[in-house]
Design an enzyme around this catalytic site. Sequence first.
Site, PDB file in Angstrom:
ATOM      1  NE  ARG A 109      -6.739   2.353   4.140  1.00 28.30           N
ATOM      2  CZ  ARG A 109      -6.972   2.330   2.820  1.00 28.30           C
ATOM      3  NH1 ARG A 109      -6.511   3.307   2.058  1.00 28.30           N
ATOM      4  NH2 ARG A 109      -7.640   1.343   2.275  1.00 28.30           N
TER       5      ARG A 109
ATOM      6  CE  LYS B 207      -3.832  -0.387   2.067  1.00 28.67           C
ATOM      7  NZ  LYS B 207      -4.253  -1.112   3.244  1.00 28.67           N
TER       8      LYS B 207
ATOM      9  CD  GLU C 272      12.980 -45.030  -3.224  1.00 28.44           C
ATOM     10  OE1 GLU C 272      11.822 -44.609  -3.067  1.00 28.44           O
ATOM     11  OE2 GLU C 272      13.252 -46.034  -3.896  1.00 28.44           O
TER      12      GLU C 272
ATOM     13  CB  CYS D 158       9.356 -40.251 -10.295  1.00 28.44           C
ATOM     14  SG  CYS D 158      10.202 -41.322  -9.121  1.00 28.44           S
TER      15      CYS D 158
ATOM     16  N   GLY E 232      13.061 -40.036  -5.699  1.00 27.38           N
ATOM     17  CA  GLY E 232      11.756 -40.394  -5.132  1.00 27.38           C
ATOM     18  C   GLY E 232      11.520 -39.550  -3.899  1.00 27.38           C
ATOM     19  CB  THR E 233      10.703 -35.954  -3.568  1.00 25.86           C
ATOM     20  OG1 THR E 233       9.589 -36.007  -4.463  1.00 25.86           O
ATOM     21  CG2 THR E 233      11.928 -35.454  -4.317  1.00 25.86           C
ATOM     22  CG  ASN E 234       6.131 -39.251  -2.796  1.00 22.93           C
ATOM     23  OD1 ASN E 234       6.134 -38.041  -2.905  1.00 22.93           O
ATOM     24  ND2 ASN E 234       5.420 -40.037  -3.568  1.00 22.93           N
ATOM     25  CG  ASP E 235       9.865 -44.055   0.158  1.00 22.95           C
ATOM     26  OD1 ASP E 235       9.213 -44.039   1.218  1.00 22.95           O
ATOM     27  OD2 ASP E 235       9.757 -44.957  -0.685  1.00 22.95           O
TER      28      ASP E 235
ATOM     29  CG  MET F 284      -2.849  -7.393   9.024  1.00 26.06           C
ATOM     30  SD  MET F 284      -1.121  -7.090   8.642  1.00 26.06           S
ATOM     31  CE  MET F 284      -1.201  -6.675   6.912  1.00 26.06           C
TER      32      MET F 284
ATOM     33  N   GLY G 139      -8.262  -7.435   4.047  1.00 25.43           N
ATOM     34  CA  GLY G 139      -9.136  -7.552   5.207  1.00 25.43           C
ATOM     35  C   GLY G 139      -8.528  -8.230   6.413  1.00 25.43           C
TER      36      GLY G 139
ATOM     37  NE  ARG H  14       8.583 -47.806  -7.783  1.00 30.56           N
ATOM     38  CZ  ARG H  14       7.821 -47.023  -7.007  1.00 30.56           C
ATOM     39  NH1 ARG H  14       8.327 -45.904  -6.514  1.00 30.56           N
ATOM     40  NH2 ARG H  14       6.570 -47.346  -6.744  1.00 30.56           N
TER      41      ARG H  14
ATOM     42  NE  ARG I  69      -5.336  -4.614  -3.520  1.00 26.20           N
ATOM     43  CZ  ARG I  69      -5.895  -4.890  -2.360  1.00 26.20           C
ATOM     44  NH1 ARG I  69      -5.152  -4.900  -1.265  1.00 26.20           N
ATOM     45  NH2 ARG I  69      -7.181  -5.162  -2.256  1.00 26.20           N
TER      46      ARG I  69
ATOM     47  CB  SER J  57      14.196 -41.332 -10.909  1.00 27.03           C
ATOM     48  OG  SER J  57      12.922 -40.727 -10.775  1.00 27.03           O
TER      49      SER J  57
ATOM     50  CG  HIS K 263     -13.619 -10.066   3.804  1.00 24.76           C
ATOM     51  ND1 HIS K 263     -14.092 -11.342   4.073  1.00 24.76           N
ATOM     52  CD2 HIS K 263     -12.351 -10.028   4.280  1.00 24.76           C
ATOM     53  CE1 HIS K 263     -13.150 -12.026   4.700  1.00 24.76           C
ATOM     54  NE2 HIS K 263     -12.091 -11.257   4.833  1.00 24.76           N
TER      55      HIS K 263
ATOM     56  NE  ARG L  37       3.380 -44.703  -8.100  1.00 22.58           N
ATOM     57  CZ  ARG L  37       2.787 -43.702  -8.773  1.00 22.58           C
ATOM     58  NH1 ARG L  37       2.054 -43.983  -9.852  1.00 22.58           N
ATOM     59  NH2 ARG L  37       2.920 -42.451  -8.398  1.00 22.58           N
TER      60      ARG L  37
ATOM     61  CE1 TYR M 126      11.951 -38.005 -15.037  1.00 27.88           C
ATOM     62  CE2 TYR M 126      14.133 -38.025 -16.043  1.00 27.88           C
ATOM     63  CZ  TYR M 126      13.164 -38.633 -15.265  1.00 27.88           C
ATOM     64  OH  TYR M 126      13.406 -39.864 -14.710  1.00 27.88           O
TER      65      TYR M 126
END
Length: 901
Positions: A91, A22, A767, A854, A788-791, A102, A100, A635, A335, A786, A451, A580, A874
């Site tokens: 303000r 602002k 992983e 992956c 395996g970001t989950n594990d 603050m 809305g 895999r 803005r 590759s 709002h 898989r 990738y």
Amino acid sequence: MAGYVWDFSEGDKDARDLLGGKGAGLAEMTRLGLPVPPGFTITTQACREYMADGDVPAELRVEVTMAMRRLEDAMQRHFGDPADPLLVSVRSGAKFSMPGMMETVLDVGLNDLTVHGLAAFTGDERFAWDSYRRLVQMFGRTVLGIPGEEFADALDKAKAARGVSSDVELGTDDLRDLVGAYKDIVREQTGREFPQSPREQLDLAITAVFNSWNTERARLYRRKERIPDDLGTAVNVCAMVFGNLGPTSGTGVAFTRDPATGRSGVYGDYLANAQGEDVVAGIRNTSGLTELERLDPEAYEDLRRAMRRLETHYRDLCDIEFTVERGKLWMLQTRVGKRTAPAAFRVAVQLVDENLITMDEALDRVTGAQLSQLLFPQFDAGAERDLLARGMAASPGAAVGMAVFDAETAQEWAAEGKEVVLVRRETNPDDLGGMIAAVGVLTARGGKTSHAAVVARGMGRTCVVGAEALDIDLPGRRLHVGPRTVHEGDVIAIDGTTGEIFVGSVPVQPSPVSRYLDDGLDVALAEAADEETAELVVAVDRILTHADAVRRLGVRANADTPEDAARARRLGAQGIGLCRTEHMFLGDRRVLVERVVLATDDDERQAALDALLPVQREDFVGILRAMDGLPTTIRLLDPPLHEFLPDLTELSVRVALAESRGEVDPHDLHLLAAVRRMHEANPMLGLRGVRLGLVVPGLFALQIRAVCEAAAQLLTDGLAPRPEIMVPLVGSVQELRLVRDEALRIMADVSQETGQPLDLPVGCMIELPRAALTADRLATQAQFFSFGTNDLTQTTWGFSRDDVEGAFFPQYNANGVLAVSPFETVDTRGVGRLVQIAVEEGRAVRPDLHLGVCGEHGGDPESIRFFHAVGLDYVSCSPFRVPVARLEAGRSAVAAASDTR
């Protein structure tokens, strides 16, 4: 230029870190010569020091005094002067827009003396007392923490006593009495009188704005929008200009283009004889800007010129707050405006066609999250519907759920798995939790800049506002429209594109953008319901095409069936990054896997493997055929052993019951003994992945041979299969070496048997933290990694994904331990650091090492930018997220190029 205080004439739009959005906007408009009331901004640095020390910096009070004196000189009025008082607004204004969330206090400086001076100066006694009652109300709620309902009830009583429905119909005496009633509320609620010292009012208001940064609703909004908690807010102190000075005055909010649709033109809301908070609070239904054109054509034209200048200057859709004071236009805020997903794509392409921005900039103006919203279903236009009422279309989409009338109920029911539509007279910042929980928001009051509308658009929630026909009975938990009644829990449907409200459920159908992605541009355009829909489809096509042209990251899909593979290809996938194979061993085949695992001798095991080979080969033939010519990363079997065996508890009960009847099955006894022997307390860290392949002879060999035979068969048919063999859960280079050596032997055997040359890449998943930290050794054997970001997230954090997200993540989010789930967006400092180490050390050994991801993060917009930065080749994600990944990969390339310029 002061340390903590900057006059509006000193900053610019690029100082948002220090002045907030602002303050930076006010400074920029001042630089452009637009009519901005004089004022100053207290920086975010002052707020941060206040939060750290619990008190405002000592120098700030002095700097505020100096700034106020400059303001008095500019306005030729004095703060607290009984005869000719200067009033100011106080303000908030953070770096990132938090509509809305603050606090704001208007008319600071009024007291029992200055109210008479204001009346004399303006020649309008009613206006002076109206302004005073607004100050006491806002100050009481914002600064002193008095519930807003106390003041609202007093106002309702005043209107009832006078027999009027609107506050503008109250006379001078009514307002004078109302000020007295409000001051009584302050005394009763706080034990002190309403402060009469203008400077005390100012100091307390500034502190209240600082404090509002850490209110629960502000923290909740920041968590939802992923805004850091340590930024703080600036405070803007501005000379008051008055929209409540009679019919030649008013206040409004304007957009240079429609924020809901993207249509070019002048859009907004206007209220005659009102102050700014009346518009955004939604307490009075607004008129369009045509009302200003009718009442004051000259002020309207001034506004049009200012809007055009700002849009040209910012080269984007602008959101503007303004006040008209007796025919004089004043600009109070600008803005870059929040907009819906359809508007974002349309506006971006419009600005390209108007030669205001480049295609790179257009790509940067839209997000993957917005593209995801465009894929949501819409109401079936041909379905039977029971129309209840109409309101204003504020945020598009189709929402069907049970009506609820307060935020708490919305949150409770949503937590139980119910879909709800939050119905309110008007929303306020305290309703944010319910708005997040609901699938849609419906209000009886307010306009497109209320709002509810602004927040819903920012969150991508379907929203209809200003449905005046709704008579909401909050104590009775119901609403009425004429003779019809909707009770809490009844299903309603709202259309955020048309503003229609229906009783009962309405079926939905695919969105036109989803149809375009599935069937192509020509089909989508042929089926477009109107020109606006066609424009949206074309805009998405142009931006996605450009994203594909500029992105460096490839985009693959996680797909396990020929159908998924074909769909992914239609959606733009450049291959499969994760197939898989465990999904191929479910159903009827599970018995064969069970026989392999439980075999007591080599012949029994080999017989089961021989039975599996042809069905496994056909699986791969179908997938490789669908992905002809594109890489397909397969895999090897990854899940824990227990997933292929009967449940220990169920099997134990079955055997016990059989024993009690004297009907014991020898096979069940053998099976129970084996399951008990192989039972694991923590199977996710047990016999799975490469460990299972090494411990169970022939299991991986079966899969590798099936892949090789499928590839050879398709090569014979004249196709170009490109399978890649991926070894899961590797922690040691020796594990990988053993599997790779076996794979090379099988490739050679199948090549000799079929006459087809086979040289399939062999790589591994990263992983486990140890795999990332020993990537240099793994790269001696792997042709690709590759992630395996989950594990990798589970093993780095020590989190069990199946348990923690519902167990304590909500508390962690509330306490600020986590801003977002690390399973949703990659943890760049921990997990991301491991990825970076593996990338650098792996490529140091093997420069041509191919790198991808992956896990679920492959489709997350924020994570994609990180993967681009660390140099992956990738990302791979579910087929439905492929278009989002394509877009974000393009945006990542544009951002990286911009950073280097």
